[in-house]
Design a protein around this motif. Sequence first.
Motif, PDB file in Angstrom:
ATOM      1  N   ASN A  62     -29.613 -25.717  -4.261  1.00  0.00           N
ATOM      2  CA  ASN A  62     -29.665 -27.077  -5.048  1.00  0.00           C
ATOM      3  C   ASN A  62     -30.882 -27.768  -4.243  1.00  0.00           C
ATOM      4  O   ASN A  62     -31.586 -28.347  -5.022  1.00  0.00           O
ATOM      5  N   GLY A  63     -31.205 -27.390  -3.020  1.00  0.00           N
ATOM      6  CA  GLY A  63     -32.283 -27.898  -2.386  1.00  0.00           C
ATOM      7  C   GLY A  63     -33.764 -27.501  -3.154  1.00  0.00           C
ATOM      8  O   GLY A  63     -34.708 -28.205  -3.772  1.00  0.00           O
ATOM      9  N   ALA A  64     -33.555 -26.188  -3.485  1.00  0.00           N
ATOM     10  CA  ALA A  64     -34.860 -25.548  -4.261  1.00  0.00           C
ATOM     11  C   ALA A  64     -34.943 -26.142  -5.623  1.00  0.00           C
ATOM     12  O   ALA A  64     -36.325 -26.449  -6.070  1.00  0.00           O
ATOM     13  N   LEU A  65     -33.888 -26.356  -6.397  1.00  0.00           N
ATOM     14  CA  LEU A  65     -34.012 -26.939  -7.503  1.00  0.00           C
ATOM     15  C   LEU A  65     -34.257 -28.464  -7.483  1.00  0.00           C
ATOM     16  O   LEU A  65     -35.086 -28.888  -8.328  1.00  0.00           O
ATOM     17  N   LEU A  66     -33.792 -29.117  -6.537  1.00  0.00           N
ATOM     18  CA  LEU A  66     -34.239 -30.523  -6.343  1.00  0.00           C
ATOM     19  C   LEU A  66     -35.685 -30.763  -6.106  1.00  0.00           C
ATOM     20  O   LEU A  66     -36.415 -31.480  -6.656  1.00  0.00           O
ATOM     21  N   GLY A  67     -36.208 -29.661  -5.330  1.00  0.00           N
ATOM     22  CA  GLY A  67     -37.675 -29.571  -5.346  1.00  0.00           C
ATOM     23  C   GLY A  67     -38.561 -29.474  -6.651  1.00  0.00           C
ATOM     24  O   GLY A  67     -39.465 -30.219  -6.999  1.00  0.00           O
ATOM     25  N   GLU A  68     -37.866 -28.400  -7.399  1.00  0.00           N
ATOM     26  CA  GLU A  68     -38.348 -28.222  -8.713  1.00  0.00           C
ATOM     27  C   GLU A  68     -38.179 -29.558  -9.753  1.00  0.00           C
ATOM     28  O   GLU A  68     -39.047 -29.765 -10.529  1.00  0.00           O
ATOM     29  N   MET A  69     -37.058 -30.377  -9.441  1.00  0.00           N
ATOM     30  CA  MET A  69     -36.883 -31.475 -10.242  1.00  0.00           C
ATOM     31  C   MET A  69     -37.809 -32.576 -10.032  1.00  0.00           C
ATOM     32  O   MET A  69     -38.462 -33.230 -10.629  1.00  0.00           O
ATOM     33  N   THR A  70     -38.293 -32.679  -8.695  1.00  0.00           N
ATOM     34  CA  THR A  70     -39.214 -33.758  -8.131  1.00  0.00           C
ATOM     35  C   THR A  70     -40.620 -33.414  -8.379  1.00  0.00           C
ATOM     36  O   THR A  70     -41.547 -34.265  -8.802  1.00  0.00           O
ATOM     37  N   TRP A  71     -41.177 -32.096  -8.138  1.00  0.00           N
ATOM     38  CA  TRP A  71     -42.508 -31.733  -8.016  1.00  0.00           C
ATOM     39  C   TRP A  71     -42.694 -30.612  -9.123  1.00  0.00           C
ATOM     40  O   TRP A  71     -43.987 -30.084  -8.918  1.00  0.00           O
ATOM     41  N   GLY A  72     -41.546 -29.783  -9.641  1.00  0.00           N
ATOM     42  CA  GLY A  72     -41.970 -28.483 -10.112  1.00  0.00           C
ATOM     43  C   GLY A  72     -41.724 -28.427 -11.683  1.00  0.00           C
ATOM     44  O   GLY A  72     -41.676 -29.229 -12.328  1.00  0.00           O
ATOM     45  N   SER A  73     -41.092 -27.328 -11.820  1.00  0.00           N
ATOM     46  CA  SER A  73     -40.889 -26.776 -13.082  1.00  0.00           C
ATOM     47  C   SER A  73     -39.447 -27.516 -13.766  1.00  0.00           C
ATOM     48  O   SER A  73     -39.248 -27.197 -14.994  1.00  0.00           O
ATOM     49  N   ALA A  74     -38.937 -27.975 -13.137  1.00  0.00           N
ATOM     50  CA  ALA A  74     -37.525 -28.965 -13.556  1.00  0.00           C
ATOM     51  C   ALA A  74     -37.825 -30.674 -13.740  1.00  0.00           C
ATOM     52  O   ALA A  74     -36.882 -31.173 -14.068  1.00  0.00           O
ATOM     53  N   LYS A  75     -39.040 -30.930 -13.655  1.00  0.00           N
ATOM     54  CA  LYS A  75     -39.375 -32.106 -13.786  1.00  0.00           C
ATOM     55  C   LYS A  75     -39.246 -32.754 -15.266  1.00  0.00           C
ATOM     56  O   LYS A  75     -39.478 -32.440 -16.159  1.00  0.00           O
ATOM     57  N   GLY A  76     -38.336 -33.998 -15.242  1.00  0.00           N
ATOM     58  CA  GLY A  76     -38.243 -34.426 -16.530  1.00  0.00           C
ATOM     59  C   GLY A  76     -36.916 -33.914 -17.179  1.00  0.00           C
ATOM     60  O   GLY A  76     -36.682 -34.543 -18.291  1.00  0.00           O
TER      61      GLY A  76
ATOM     62  N   GLY B  21     -27.541 -19.802  -6.666  1.00  0.00           N
ATOM     63  CA  GLY B  21     -28.137 -20.807  -7.855  1.00  0.00           C
ATOM     64  C   GLY B  21     -27.851 -22.084  -7.758  1.00  0.00           C
ATOM     65  O   GLY B  21     -26.725 -22.462  -7.137  1.00  0.00           O
ATOM     66  N   GLY B  22     -28.788 -23.008  -8.042  1.00  0.00           N
ATOM     67  CA  GLY B  22     -28.506 -24.378  -8.130  1.00  0.00           C
ATOM     68  C   GLY B  22     -28.350 -25.006  -9.538  1.00  0.00           C
ATOM     69  O   GLY B  22     -29.038 -24.446 -10.306  1.00  0.00           O
ATOM     70  N   VAL B  23     -27.482 -25.946  -9.691  1.00  0.00           N
ATOM     71  CA  VAL B  23     -27.392 -26.494 -11.089  1.00  0.00           C
ATOM     72  C   VAL B  23     -27.579 -28.099 -11.158  1.00  0.00           C
ATOM     73  O   VAL B  23     -26.962 -28.455 -10.297  1.00  0.00           O
ATOM     74  N   LEU B  24     -28.395 -28.240 -11.704  1.00  0.00           N
ATOM     75  CA  LEU B  24     -28.623 -29.631 -12.387  1.00  0.00           C
ATOM     76  C   LEU B  24     -27.864 -29.745 -13.695  1.00  0.00           C
ATOM     77  O   LEU B  24     -28.359 -29.120 -14.573  1.00  0.00           O
TER      78      LEU B  24
END
Length: 292
Positions: A106-120, A135-138
């Motif tokens: 979930n931490g890795a996904l939070l990183g992606e949400m904030t600065w990476g491939s899951a932004k927006g 796996g992390g799930v948003l």
Amino acid sequence: MLYGALEAGGTKMVCAVGNEKGEILDRTVIETETPEITMPKLIEWFGKHEIQAIGIASFGPLDLQKGSKTYGYITSTPKLEWQNYDITGTLKNALGVPAGLDTDVNGALLGEMTWGSAKGLTDAVYITIGTGIGGGVLSNGKLVHGMLHPELGHMYIPKHPYDDFTGVCPYHGSCFEGLASGPAIRSRWGAPGQELADNEKVWDLEAYYIAEAITAIMMVISPQRFILGGGVMKQEQLFPLIRHYVQQMTAGYLQTKELIEIDDYIVPSRLKDNQGVLGALKLAIDAARVNG
Ligand code: ZN
């Protein structure tokens, strides 16, 4: 303002200090031994910096139920010395700052949400495939925890019709992790993945299993993107194979832009293996905000 970020892994602790922009200003790696040996080293390193809060993205399983007596503990991990260990409270008390915690994935996904491939995005899945699979799930704008937290690596997926490998998961044998983790590759083919880079059969079967997992997850929670990381995914030849199998397995049933433009749907992390520690940094920033 500075924040501490800890990506706590089973073999190493990645420690960093960074700011609100996601800039890492200092970092170090400390080997994961026992809590008695490792924790004082972490406390000493973070203690040297003027941090406002600490964020921890940790291996688990973890107790993330706010209000639980053992909130913030690593619980039933196979790493026996860390079983029922209060990693969050120990760091919070020793450093005298607020702490934020989530799973490593979930931490890795939070990183992606904030600065990476899951932004927006409001719905995304991050899967790491390496020594283990997690796996992390948003979902709908929130990281999913639920009963405990998702354990995507241990979902059951159908065995390939020609595969007689029994799997390496000590709990389930041939779950996703049992069939497709780094140790599964080594056990099935008799060599680690890096030494098998040219063996097409290895990556074809690997991609088949990853595609099965992605297809199952897609049918259940309909994410807008899958981001894949971890040591096994360094074999970049997997990406086109996984996309091919996902299209084959979904068989035209889902008519979405994402599946047509699949190169942009199943993607590698863009954060160069910093997704975990950047997620921990965001956990710290959020913890400071809540407590500030
Ligand atoms: Zn399993």
